[in-house]
Design a protein around this motif. Structure first.
Motif, PDB file in Angstrom:
ATOM      1  N   MET A  34       0.838  -1.178   0.000  1.00 32.78           N
ATOM      2  CA  MET A  34       0.000   0.000   0.000  1.00 32.78           C
ATOM      3  C   MET A  34       0.884   1.242   0.000  1.00 32.78           C
ATOM      4  O   MET A  34       1.819   1.358   0.773  1.00 32.78           O
ATOM      5  CB  MET A  34      -0.884  -0.017   1.245  1.00 32.78           C
ATOM      6  CG  MET A  34      -1.809   1.150   1.344  1.00 32.78           C
ATOM      7  SD  MET A  34      -2.927   0.863   2.714  1.00 32.78           S
ATOM      8  CE  MET A  34      -3.159   2.492   3.258  1.00 32.78           C
ATOM      9  N   LYS A  35       0.584   2.176  -0.887  1.00 32.86           N
ATOM     10  CA  LYS A  35       1.308   3.438  -0.949  1.00 32.86           C
ATOM     11  C   LYS A  35       0.395   4.545  -0.462  1.00 32.86           C
ATOM     12  O   LYS A  35      -0.792   4.571  -0.798  1.00 32.86           O
ATOM     13  CB  LYS A  35       1.788   3.724  -2.356  1.00 32.86           C
ATOM     14  CG  LYS A  35       2.828   2.735  -2.835  1.00 32.86           C
ATOM     15  CD  LYS A  35       3.339   3.098  -4.185  1.00 32.86           C
ATOM     16  CE  LYS A  35       4.381   2.069  -4.608  1.00 32.86           C
ATOM     17  NZ  LYS A  35       4.977   2.399  -5.879  1.00 32.86           N
ATOM     18  N   THR A  36       0.955   5.440   0.311  1.00 30.83           N
ATOM     19  CA  THR A  36       0.151   6.527   0.876  1.00 30.83           C
ATOM     20  C   THR A  36       0.817   7.859   0.599  1.00 30.83           C
ATOM     21  O   THR A  36       2.025   7.990   0.709  1.00 30.83           O
ATOM     22  CB  THR A  36       0.013   6.356   2.399  1.00 30.83           C
ATOM     23  OG1 THR A  36      -0.547   5.070   2.664  1.00 30.83           O
ATOM     24  CG2 THR A  36      -0.859   7.421   3.002  1.00 30.83           C
ATOM     25  N   VAL A  37       0.016   8.822   0.223  1.00 30.55           N
ATOM     26  CA  VAL A  37       0.482  10.196   0.051  1.00 30.55           C
ATOM     27  C   VAL A  37      -0.187  11.018   1.134  1.00 30.55           C
ATOM     28  O   VAL A  37      -1.404  10.951   1.315  1.00 30.55           O
ATOM     29  CB  VAL A  37       0.113  10.749  -1.343  1.00 30.55           C
ATOM     30  CG1 VAL A  37       0.525  12.202  -1.464  1.00 30.55           C
ATOM     31  CG2 VAL A  37       0.766   9.912  -2.419  1.00 30.55           C
TER      32      VAL A  37
END
Length: 51
Positions: free
Chosen positions: A1-4
């Motif tokens: 999971m990538k989060t900004v």
């Protein structure tokens, strides 16, 4: 999971100086005069304007 993660209101860190510098640079590059203290800090703040 990538989060900004965006913290434009300064909750985690005081981001206003970087935003002000970026806006100032961009407006000047477009050939417009710009006073970096022309109310932009107030616009980025959650405090009501005085006066």
């Amino acid at each position: 999971m990538k989060t900004v993660f965006f913290d434009l209101d300064g909750t985690v860190l005081h981001s206003a100086p970087g935003i002000i510098q970026s806006v100032t640079h961009t407006i000047r590059q477009l050939g417009h005069a710009f006073d970096r203290h022309a109310g932009i800090e107030q616009a980025l703040s959650d405090q009501p304007a005085e006066g």
